[in-house]
Design an enzyme around this catalytic site. Structure first.
Site, PDB file in Angstrom:
ATOM      1  N   THR A   1      -6.166 -21.966 -33.198  1.00  0.00           N
ATOM      2  CA  THR A   1      -5.807 -20.644 -33.722  1.00  0.00           C
ATOM      3  C   THR A   1      -6.433 -20.476 -35.103  1.00  0.00           C
ATOM      4  O   THR A   1      -7.295 -19.638 -35.301  1.00  0.00           O
ATOM      5  CB  THR A   1      -4.272 -20.475 -33.776  1.00  0.00           C
ATOM      6  OG1 THR A   1      -3.742 -20.689 -32.467  1.00  0.00           O
ATOM      7  CG2 THR A   1      -3.892 -19.084 -34.256  1.00  0.00           C
TER       8      THR A   1
ATOM      9  N   LEU B   1       1.850 -23.879 -38.384  1.00  0.00           N
ATOM     10  CA  LEU B   1       2.680 -24.896 -37.742  1.00  0.00           C
ATOM     11  C   LEU B   1       1.775 -25.873 -37.010  1.00  0.00           C
ATOM     12  O   LEU B   1       0.836 -25.457 -36.323  1.00  0.00           O
ATOM     13  CB  LEU B   1       3.603 -24.186 -36.739  1.00  0.00           C
ATOM     14  CG  LEU B   1       4.712 -24.967 -36.082  1.00  0.00           C
ATOM     15  CD1 LEU B   1       5.799 -25.283 -37.091  1.00  0.00           C
ATOM     16  CD2 LEU B   1       5.299 -24.134 -34.941  1.00  0.00           C
TER      17      LEU B   1
ATOM     18  N   LEU C   1       1.495 -19.303 -37.191  1.00  0.00           N
ATOM     19  CA  LEU C   1       0.279 -19.613 -36.452  1.00  0.00           C
ATOM     20  C   LEU C   1       0.211 -21.104 -36.160  1.00  0.00           C
ATOM     21  O   LEU C   1       0.509 -21.928 -37.031  1.00  0.00           O
ATOM     22  CB  LEU C   1      -0.958 -19.234 -37.288  1.00  0.00           C
ATOM     23  CG  LEU C   1      -1.062 -17.799 -37.799  1.00  0.00           C
ATOM     24  CD1 LEU C   1      -2.258 -17.667 -38.729  1.00  0.00           C
ATOM     25  CD2 LEU C   1      -1.161 -16.838 -36.639  1.00  0.00           C
ATOM     26  N   ASP C   2      -0.202 -21.449 -34.957  1.00  0.00           N
ATOM     27  CA  ASP C   2      -0.498 -22.829 -34.643  1.00  0.00           C
ATOM     28  C   ASP C   2      -1.825 -23.174 -35.307  1.00  0.00           C
ATOM     29  O   ASP C   2      -2.675 -22.306 -35.505  1.00  0.00           O
ATOM     30  CB  ASP C   2      -0.590 -23.009 -33.118  1.00  0.00           C
ATOM     31  CG  ASP C   2      -0.872 -24.443 -32.719  1.00  0.00           C
ATOM     32  OD1 ASP C   2      -0.317 -25.357 -33.356  1.00  0.00           O
ATOM     33  OD2 ASP C   2      -1.660 -24.646 -31.789  1.00  0.00           O
ATOM     34  N   LYS C   3      -2.013 -24.430 -35.689  1.00  0.00           N
ATOM     35  CA  LYS C   3      -3.254 -24.829 -36.354  1.00  0.00           C
ATOM     36  C   LYS C   3      -4.411 -24.938 -35.365  1.00  0.00           C
ATOM     37  O   LYS C   3      -5.403 -24.215 -35.474  1.00  0.00           O
ATOM     38  CB  LYS C   3      -3.074 -26.153 -37.105  1.00  0.00           C
ATOM     39  CG  LYS C   3      -4.377 -26.633 -37.784  1.00  0.00           C
ATOM     40  CD  LYS C   3      -4.194 -27.948 -38.520  1.00  0.00           C
ATOM     41  CE  LYS C   3      -4.009 -29.132 -37.634  1.00  0.00           C
ATOM     42  NZ  LYS C   3      -5.189 -29.681 -36.982  1.00  0.00           N
TER      43      LYS C   3
END
Length: 180
Positions: A7, A154, A2-4
Site C-alpha cells: 500500500t 500499520l 494504511l497497511d505498509k
C-alpha cells in the site's frame, strides 16, 4: 489506516544484505533460507527464494513446513529443523542472536527488514529484505493530511523498520509488530 506492504510500499521486496554467523557461508545461509522459505509464499520469503535463484544456489527439499503467526516459519531438512523469523521468535526457540543483533538493528533503522535464520538452536545468519516506497505515497499521504485526515501506517514489521518507512512516507503515526 494504511497497511505498509503493497500500500505505502511497492510490495516487491528484494534482498539487500546477507550477514552470516561464524563458520557459515553466504551460499549455505541462502540455501537453507530459501529452501525453508519457498513453501511460505510470503513476499519476504519470495525475495529470498529469488536471490538464491539469481545466484544459482540449488534448494533442498523440506518437510513439515509450519508458519508461526507473528513469529516466523519452520521446516525440517535432512532431519534438522530450520527456523526463520524475528528476534523474538529466535529467542523462543533458544537461538542466540547476540552476535548479529546490532547489525540487524542497524538494518532495521535503515528501513530494511532483518530476518534471522537458525538450524536447531544454532544461528545461521540474518538476511535483510527491503521494499521501496511507492513514488506517489508521500504525495498521497500529504493530500490526505491536507484534508484533515490523520494517517496511520500499520504493519507486522518491526518498530525500527516501520519507523524508517513511516518517516520516508510522512505518516502521522506508525503501529508496528501487529500480529495477523
Amino acid at each position: 489506516v494504511l497497511d505498509k506492504t503493497g500500500t505505502v510500499t511497492e510490495g516487491k521486496p528484494r534482498v539487500t544484505d546477507v550477514l552470516c554467523a561464524a563458520n557459515v557461508t553466504e551460499e549455505e545461509l541462502l540455501c537453507a533460507a530459501a529452501s525453508l522459505e519457498k513453501p511460505s509464499g510470503h513476499p519476504l520469503a519470495d525475495a529470498i527464494v529469488q536471490e538464491a535463484e539469481r545466484r544459482s544456489i540449488p534448494l533442498c527439499a523440506v518437510s513439515d513446513f509450519a508458519a508461526v503467526a507473528g513469529g516466523g516459519v519452520q521446516a525440517v531438512q535432512d532431519g534438522k529443523t530450520l527456523y526463520a523469523g524475528n528476534d523474538r521468535y529466535m529467542e523462543s526457540i533458544g537461538a542466540d542472536t547476540a552476535a548479529l543483533r546490532d547489525a540487524a538493528e542497524m538494518l532495521a533503522a535503515a528501513g530494511k527488514t532483518p530476518l534471522y535464520f537458525a538450524e536447531g538452536q544454532q544461528l545461521l545468519g540474518v538476511i535483510a529484505v527491503a521494499d521501496t516506497i511507492k513514488a506517489d505515497s508521500p504525495e498521497a499521504i500529504r493530500q490526505l493530511q491536507n484534508m484533515g485526515i490523520r494517517v496511520v501506517m500499520l504493519t507486522g514489521d518491526n518498530q525500527r523498520t516501520a519507523d524508517a518507512i513511516g518517516r520516508q512516507a510522512g505518516v502521522d503515526e506508525v503501529i508496528a509488530g501487529v500480529l495477523p
